[in-house]
Design an enzyme around this catalytic site. Sequence first.
Site, PDB file in Angstrom:
ATOM      1  N   GLU A   1      -4.231  -2.442  12.169  1.00 21.43           N
ATOM      2  CA  GLU A   1      -5.408  -3.320  12.624  1.00 21.43           C
ATOM      3  C   GLU A   1      -5.265  -4.738  12.162  1.00 21.43           C
ATOM      4  O   GLU A   1      -5.763  -5.676  12.924  1.00 21.43           O
ATOM      5  CB  GLU A   1      -6.784  -2.908  12.526  1.00 21.43           C
ATOM      6  CG  GLU A   1      -7.099  -2.633  11.221  1.00 21.43           C
ATOM      7  CD  GLU A   1      -6.766  -1.384  10.371  1.00 21.43           C
ATOM      8  OE1 GLU A   1      -7.571  -1.028   9.556  1.00 21.43           O
ATOM      9  OE2 GLU A   1      -5.930  -0.791  10.803  1.00 21.43           O
TER      10      GLU A   1
ATOM     11  N   SER B   1      -5.238 -10.630  -3.595  1.00 22.86           N
ATOM     12  CA  SER B   1      -5.095  -9.200  -3.459  1.00 22.86           C
ATOM     13  C   SER B   1      -4.929  -8.416  -4.641  1.00 22.86           C
ATOM     14  O   SER B   1      -4.209  -8.873  -5.593  1.00 22.86           O
ATOM     15  CB  SER B   1      -3.561  -8.802  -2.497  1.00 22.86           C
ATOM     16  OG  SER B   1      -3.207  -7.700  -2.560  1.00 22.86           O
TER      17      SER B   1
ATOM     18  N   GLY C   1       0.960  -1.216   0.225  1.00 23.36           N
ATOM     19  CA  GLY C   1       0.136  -0.079   0.190  1.00 23.36           C
ATOM     20  C   GLY C   1       0.975   1.248  -0.052  1.00 23.36           C
ATOM     21  O   GLY C   1       1.914   1.310  -0.668  1.00 23.36           O
TER      22      GLY C   1
ATOM     23  N   GLU D   1     -12.392  30.395  -0.371  1.00 26.62           N
ATOM     24  CA  GLU D   1     -12.034  31.107   0.558  1.00 26.62           C
ATOM     25  C   GLU D   1     -11.370  29.960   1.754  1.00 26.62           C
ATOM     26  O   GLU D   1     -10.358  30.371   2.239  1.00 26.62           O
ATOM     27  CB  GLU D   1     -12.882  32.009   1.231  1.00 26.62           C
ATOM     28  CG  GLU D   1     -13.190  33.206   0.377  1.00 26.62           C
ATOM     29  CD  GLU D   1     -11.925  34.046   0.271  1.00 26.62           C
ATOM     30  OE1 GLU D   1     -11.028  34.097   0.754  1.00 26.62           O
ATOM     31  OE2 GLU D   1     -12.202  35.042  -0.678  1.00 26.62           O
TER      32      GLU D   1
ATOM     33  N   HIS E   1       5.320   1.908  12.015  1.00 27.94           N
ATOM     34  CA  HIS E   1       4.535   2.607  13.009  1.00 27.94           C
ATOM     35  C   HIS E   1       4.648   1.985  14.320  1.00 27.94           C
ATOM     36  O   HIS E   1       4.723   0.819  14.050  1.00 27.94           O
ATOM     37  CB  HIS E   1       2.995   2.661  12.266  1.00 27.94           C
ATOM     38  CG  HIS E   1       2.159   3.608  13.318  1.00 27.94           C
ATOM     39  ND1 HIS E   1       2.700   4.850  13.987  1.00 27.94           N
ATOM     40  CD2 HIS E   1       0.857   3.542  13.450  1.00 27.94           C
ATOM     41  CE1 HIS E   1       1.637   5.303  14.553  1.00 27.94           C
ATOM     42  NE2 HIS E   1       0.370   4.314  14.162  1.00 27.94           N
TER      43      HIS E   1
ATOM     44  N   SER F   1      -0.456  39.540   4.052  1.00 22.79           N
ATOM     45  CA  SER F   1      -0.917  41.062   4.092  1.00 22.79           C
ATOM     46  C   SER F   1      -1.081  41.202   5.285  1.00 22.79           C
ATOM     47  O   SER F   1      -1.339  40.385   6.393  1.00 22.79           O
ATOM     48  CB  SER F   1      -2.226  41.337   3.124  1.00 22.79           C
ATOM     49  OG  SER F   1      -3.362  40.650   3.883  1.00 22.79           O
TER      50      SER F   1
ATOM     51  N   GLN G   1       2.985   2.808   2.303  1.00 23.72           N
ATOM     52  CA  GLN G   1       4.335   2.913   2.505  1.00 23.72           C
ATOM     53  C   GLN G   1       5.049   1.439   1.840  1.00 23.72           C
ATOM     54  O   GLN G   1       6.454   1.534   1.347  1.00 23.72           O
ATOM     55  CB  GLN G   1       4.483   2.846   4.124  1.00 23.72           C
ATOM     56  CG  GLN G   1       4.581   3.892   4.760  1.00 23.72           C
ATOM     57  CD  GLN G   1       5.296   4.971   4.332  1.00 23.72           C
ATOM     58  OE1 GLN G   1       6.680   4.635   3.891  1.00 23.72           O
ATOM     59  NE2 GLN G   1       5.115   6.243   4.454  1.00 23.72           N
TER      60      GLN G   1
ATOM     61  N   ARG H   1      -1.618 -11.377   0.625  1.00 27.40           N
ATOM     62  CA  ARG H   1      -2.512 -12.450   0.661  1.00 27.40           C
ATOM     63  C   ARG H   1      -3.182 -12.851  -0.797  1.00 27.40           C
ATOM     64  O   ARG H   1      -3.136 -12.159  -1.682  1.00 27.40           O
ATOM     65  CB  ARG H   1      -3.752 -12.172   1.649  1.00 27.40           C
ATOM     66  CG  ARG H   1      -4.534 -10.808   0.992  1.00 27.40           C
ATOM     67  CD  ARG H   1      -5.542 -10.698   1.905  1.00 27.40           C
ATOM     68  NE  ARG H   1      -6.303  -9.452   1.596  1.00 27.40           N
ATOM     69  CZ  ARG H   1      -6.964  -9.092   0.424  1.00 27.40           C
ATOM     70  NH1 ARG H   1      -7.298 -10.281  -0.470  1.00 27.40           N
ATOM     71  NH2 ARG H   1      -7.564  -7.957   0.069  1.00 27.40           N
TER      72      ARG H   1
ATOM     73  N   GLU I   1      -7.424  27.735   0.125  1.00 23.67           N
ATOM     74  CA  GLU I   1      -6.288  28.422   0.396  1.00 23.67           C
ATOM     75  C   GLU I   1      -5.301  27.739   1.441  1.00 23.67           C
ATOM     76  O   GLU I   1      -4.267  28.104   1.723  1.00 23.67           O
ATOM     77  CB  GLU I   1      -6.614  29.963   1.184  1.00 23.67           C
ATOM     78  CG  GLU I   1      -7.156  31.043   0.118  1.00 23.67           C
ATOM     79  CD  GLU I   1      -7.117  32.392   0.453  1.00 23.67           C
ATOM     80  OE1 GLU I   1      -6.534  32.593   1.518  1.00 23.67           O
ATOM     81  OE2 GLU I   1      -7.777  33.242  -0.072  1.00 23.67           O
TER      82      GLU I   1
END
Length: 323
Positions: free
Chosen positions: A83, A50, A25, A225, A106, A250, A27, A47, A229
């Site tokens: 998970e 897939s 996926g 807006e 992770h 500004s 990473q 798997r 931005e």
Amino acid sequence: MTLLRDADIDPSPLRGKQVAIIGFGNQGRAQALNLRDGGVAVRIGLREGSDRAAEAGAQGLQVLDPAAATKDADLVMLLAPDEQLARIYDCISDALKPGASLGFSHGLAIHFGLIAPRPDLDVIMVAPKGPGSALRSLYAAGKGMVALAAVARDASGGAWGLALAYAAAIGCGRAGIIRSTFEEECVADLFNEQAVVWGAVPELLAAGFDTLVESGVQPEVAYLECVSELKLLAELVEGVGLAAMRERISNTAELGGLLGGPRLVDDNLRRDMRTILEEIRSGRFAAQLSEEADAGYPRLRESRRRAAASLLERTRQSLDRSA
């Protein structure tokens, strides 16, 4: 803090080693392709059935089922969704050769005990601080992405060297590698996702859009807006930092931000942020993630459905068609 770069890192711990990446996926794809382009032997574990298998094969990568990919691998990187990692580890644990290394990008599965790796295994983490698509594009451009690296278990005595060599091999040594821990990376990342970038910011954009539309402003104007931005802000902050960003807008925008920002980001919001952090540290979110997966992701599916049907999304599509 020491920022380690390629010149500080010995690549030899990865030389001649076989890497198995489980998952293809966000990473998994980027790290596998970066390793391949750097001359590291890498194969993919997916798997049966897939829909990623054809994509990985088209990139010239060997694709096997997870256990077969794991067999005889020196380093196995588990890069599937958090998970799913406990189930995947159960499927590959018998195939992991003695003294192999188990890697993550992770810290959640290890820090919160979703996985209890065998005691003979090194357990390392290399966590690029950005999406896989950016990790890949930066690598292809001769650049890199900052990463955190950590060791949860050093059974071999060489786990830290391997973590650094792997981080360098995927291009992170070009930008810098920070030594961390599984806990620090996991908690900080989850907090950012929930309380800042992926939680608070989208809700703030939608609330601003809704407020303007409810007041009679055209949806297209409200979208330009309050949503469009954001890219300009992100580019300014990334390029020059928060302090210098204020000097490049500004006086009207700077004073408006000075007056409006603290009214929204007040002590109540900071208190709620601390509560979210406490819930993450307690393991409550890790449990909620597992419960959501076990139930078939009902909250995620409903949230995606509402977002796709919202006026904000319909306005975005209308502007895209008009461009």
